[in-house]
Design a protein around this motif. Structure first.
Motif, PDB file in Angstrom:
ATOM      1  N   GLN A  16       0.963  -1.201   0.018  1.00  0.00           N
ATOM      2  CA  GLN A  16      -0.023  -0.166   0.047  1.00  0.00           C
ATOM      3  C   GLN A  16       0.736   1.353   0.074  1.00  0.00           C
ATOM      4  OE1 GLN A  16      -3.277  -0.766  -0.282  1.00  0.00           O
ATOM      5  NE2 GLN A  16      -2.728  -2.689  -0.419  1.00  0.00           N
ATOM      6  N   MET A  17       1.915   1.091   0.775  1.00  0.00           N
ATOM      7  CA  MET A  17       2.952   2.581   0.775  1.00  0.00           C
ATOM      8  C   MET A  17       4.281   1.679   0.567  1.00  0.00           C
ATOM      9  SD  MET A  17       1.318   4.274   4.116  1.00  0.00           S
ATOM     10  CE  MET A  17       1.094   2.684   5.087  1.00  0.00           C
ATOM     11  N   PRO A  18       4.548   1.726  -0.767  1.00  0.00           N
ATOM     12  CA  PRO A  18       5.878   1.201  -1.156  1.00  0.00           C
ATOM     13  C   PRO A  18       7.127   1.730  -0.974  1.00  0.00           C
ATOM     14  CG  PRO A  18       4.954   1.683  -3.031  1.00  0.00           C
ATOM     15  CD  PRO A  18       3.780   1.762  -1.901  1.00  0.00           C
ATOM     16  N   ASP A  19       7.109   3.008  -0.802  1.00  0.00           N
ATOM     17  CA  ASP A  19       8.213   3.806  -0.934  1.00  0.00           C
ATOM     18  C   ASP A  19       8.495   4.261   0.614  1.00  0.00           C
ATOM     19  OD1 ASP A  19       8.762   3.765  -3.516  1.00  0.00           O
ATOM     20  OD2 ASP A  19       7.078   5.373  -3.875  1.00  0.00           O
ATOM     21  N   GLU A  20       7.596   4.512   1.600  1.00  0.00           N
ATOM     22  CA  GLU A  20       8.022   5.053   2.935  1.00  0.00           C
ATOM     23  C   GLU A  20       6.800   4.761   3.781  1.00  0.00           C
ATOM     24  OE1 GLU A  20       9.508   9.361   4.708  1.00  0.00           O
ATOM     25  OE2 GLU A  20       8.265   9.301   2.917  1.00  0.00           O
ATOM     26  N   ILE A  21       7.128   4.343   5.013  1.00  0.00           N
ATOM     27  CA  ILE A  21       6.325   4.083   6.270  1.00  0.00           C
ATOM     28  C   ILE A  21       6.584   4.720   7.362  1.00  0.00           C
ATOM     29  CG2 ILE A  21       4.985   2.404   7.334  1.00  0.00           C
ATOM     30  CD1 ILE A  21       5.264   0.316   4.926  1.00  0.00           C
ATOM     31  N   TRP A  22       5.838   5.485   8.125  1.00  0.00           N
ATOM     32  CA  TRP A  22       6.117   6.079   9.322  1.00  0.00           C
ATOM     33  C   TRP A  22       5.182   5.154  10.272  1.00  0.00           C
ATOM     34  CZ3 TRP A  22       9.341   9.798  10.518  1.00  0.00           C
ATOM     35  CH2 TRP A  22       9.992  10.600   9.655  1.00  0.00           C
TER      36      TRP A  22
ATOM     37  N   TRP B 101      10.482   3.996   7.814  1.00  0.00           N
ATOM     38  CA  TRP B 101      11.021   2.936   6.834  1.00  0.00           C
ATOM     39  C   TRP B 101      11.056   3.297   5.478  1.00  0.00           C
ATOM     40  CZ3 TRP B 101       8.676   0.881   2.620  1.00  0.00           C
ATOM     41  CH2 TRP B 101       9.258  -0.269   1.845  1.00  0.00           C
ATOM     42  N   LYS B 102      12.194   3.170   4.781  1.00  0.00           N
ATOM     43  CA  LYS B 102      12.397   3.907   3.491  1.00  0.00           C
ATOM     44  C   LYS B 102      12.738   2.676   2.637  1.00  0.00           C
ATOM     45  CE  LYS B 102      13.135   8.115   1.535  1.00  0.00           C
ATOM     46  NZ  LYS B 102      13.120   9.392   1.373  1.00  0.00           N
ATOM     47  N   ARG B 103      12.047   2.520   1.171  1.00  0.00           N
ATOM     48  CA  ARG B 103      12.585   1.530   0.462  1.00  0.00           C
ATOM     49  C   ARG B 103      13.824   2.145  -0.174  1.00  0.00           C
ATOM     50  NH1 ARG B 103      11.152   1.050  -5.620  1.00  0.00           N
ATOM     51  NH2 ARG B 103      10.217   3.023  -5.213  1.00  0.00           N
ATOM     52  N   ALA B 104      14.682   0.853  -0.155  1.00  0.00           N
ATOM     53  CA  ALA B 104      16.080   1.019  -0.423  1.00  0.00           C
ATOM     54  C   ALA B 104      16.279   1.532  -2.031  1.00  0.00           C
ATOM     55  CB  ALA B 104      16.960  -0.104  -0.195  1.00  0.00           C
ATOM     56  N   LYS B 105      16.977   2.628  -2.245  1.00  0.00           N
ATOM     57  CA  LYS B 105      17.273   2.995  -3.625  1.00  0.00           C
ATOM     58  C   LYS B 105      18.353   2.368  -4.026  1.00  0.00           C
ATOM     59  CE  LYS B 105      13.726   6.066  -3.601  1.00  0.00           C
ATOM     60  NZ  LYS B 105      12.609   5.880  -4.214  1.00  0.00           N
ATOM     61  N   PHE B 106      18.483   1.437  -5.052  1.00  0.00           N
ATOM     62  CA  PHE B 106      19.225   0.752  -5.509  1.00  0.00           C
ATOM     63  C   PHE B 106      20.232   1.540  -6.643  1.00  0.00           C
ATOM     64  CE2 PHE B 106      16.507  -2.670  -4.449  1.00  0.00           C
ATOM     65  CZ  PHE B 106      17.320  -3.360  -3.506  1.00  0.00           C
ATOM     66  N   VAL B 107      21.519   1.756  -6.588  1.00  0.00           N
ATOM     67  CA  VAL B 107      22.465   2.343  -7.325  1.00  0.00           C
ATOM     68  C   VAL B 107      23.071   1.505  -8.266  1.00  0.00           C
ATOM     69  CG1 VAL B 107      24.006   4.294  -7.293  1.00  0.00           C
ATOM     70  CG2 VAL B 107      22.446   4.298  -5.451  1.00  0.00           C
ATOM     71  N   HIS B 108      23.229   1.992  -9.446  1.00  0.00           N
ATOM     72  CA  HIS B 108      24.251   1.347 -10.559  1.00  0.00           C
ATOM     73  C   HIS B 108      25.474   1.763 -10.034  1.00  0.00           C
ATOM     74  CE1 HIS B 108      20.409   1.087 -13.337  1.00  0.00           C
ATOM     75  NE2 HIS B 108      20.773  -0.094 -12.851  1.00  0.00           N
ATOM     76  N   ALA B 109      26.426   0.783  -9.853  1.00  0.00           N
ATOM     77  CA  ALA B 109      27.843   1.012  -9.476  1.00  0.00           C
ATOM     78  C   ALA B 109      28.351   1.951 -10.736  1.00  0.00           C
ATOM     79  CB  ALA B 109      28.299  -0.222  -8.968  1.00  0.00           C
ATOM     80  N   LYS B 110      28.119   1.390 -11.973  1.00  0.00           N
ATOM     81  CA  LYS B 110      28.993   1.820 -13.000  1.00  0.00           C
ATOM     82  C   LYS B 110      28.599   3.339 -13.228  1.00  0.00           C
ATOM     83  CE  LYS B 110      30.426   0.551 -17.513  1.00  0.00           C
ATOM     84  NZ  LYS B 110      30.365  -0.419 -18.650  1.00  0.00           N
ATOM     85  N   GLU B 111      27.406   3.456 -13.450  1.00  0.00           N
ATOM     86  CA  GLU B 111      26.757   5.032 -13.659  1.00  0.00           C
ATOM     87  C   GLU B 111      26.631   5.874 -12.480  1.00  0.00           C
ATOM     88  OE1 GLU B 111      23.480   3.325 -15.402  1.00  0.00           O
ATOM     89  OE2 GLU B 111      24.864   2.324 -16.632  1.00  0.00           O
TER      90      GLU B 111
END
Length: 161
Positions: A102-108, A147-157
């Motif tokens: 229901q709240m995929p990015d952030e929950i308080w 809680w905050k959804r982890a943001k994945f970072v492309h290591a190369k870019e």
């Protein structure tokens, strides 16, 4: 064991939801069951729904096994209450997974400081303590978590996908 079905609450089951809420709250040891507490929770449910709660139940073949109250506009998990007979069976984690849908990015959420079992569980589930503050209505000291959804970072870019 098959987990109960999570579905929207119905108006005709508010009394059973209030009872489940009370039973779960009393199981923390922070309050005693009473008609006064039950009546307060009965009165609070329609008020909170009118104020924006999305109210769900975990339905175990017609029995309310848990209640879940979300305030979607503010990303608030307001109540996650599992009745004692259904505790320790993975239902809380099932409700939390539903909440994350229901709240995929952030929950308080707020948790009573003395409810150590609950706040330690939320910490294990990835919630981070933000601050403590008293509840102006109950007087309980509350621990505020995020809680905050982890943001994945492309290591190369070095950019997010």
């Amino acid at each position: 064991m098959t987990l109960p079905i999570i579905r929207p609450a119905r108006a005709d089951e508010l009394d059973a939801i209030a009872r489940a809420w009370m039973d779960s709250w009393v199981s923390t040891g922070l309050s005693q069951a009473s008609e006064g507490l039950l009546n307060d929770l009965r009165a609070r449910l329609p008020r909170e729904i009118a104020g924006g709660w999305s109210l769900f139940v975990a339905d175990d073949h017609g029995t309310i096994a848990a209640m879940l109250a979300l305030h979607l506009p503010t990303f608030l998990l307001d109540q996650l209450m599992v009745v004692p007979t259904h505790q320790g069976q993975g239902l809380g984690r099932h409700l939390l997974a539903f909440t994350r849908q229901q709240m995929p990015d952030e929950i308080w959420l707020k948790c009573v400081r003395e409810n150590e079992k609950a706040w330690r569980w939320y910490e294990r589930e990835g919630f981070v303590f933000e601050k403590g503050a008293p509840n102006p209505v109950t007087g309980f000291m509350m621990k505020h978590y995020r809680w905050k959804r982890a943001k994945f970072v492309h290591a190369k870019e070095g950019t997010a996908p």
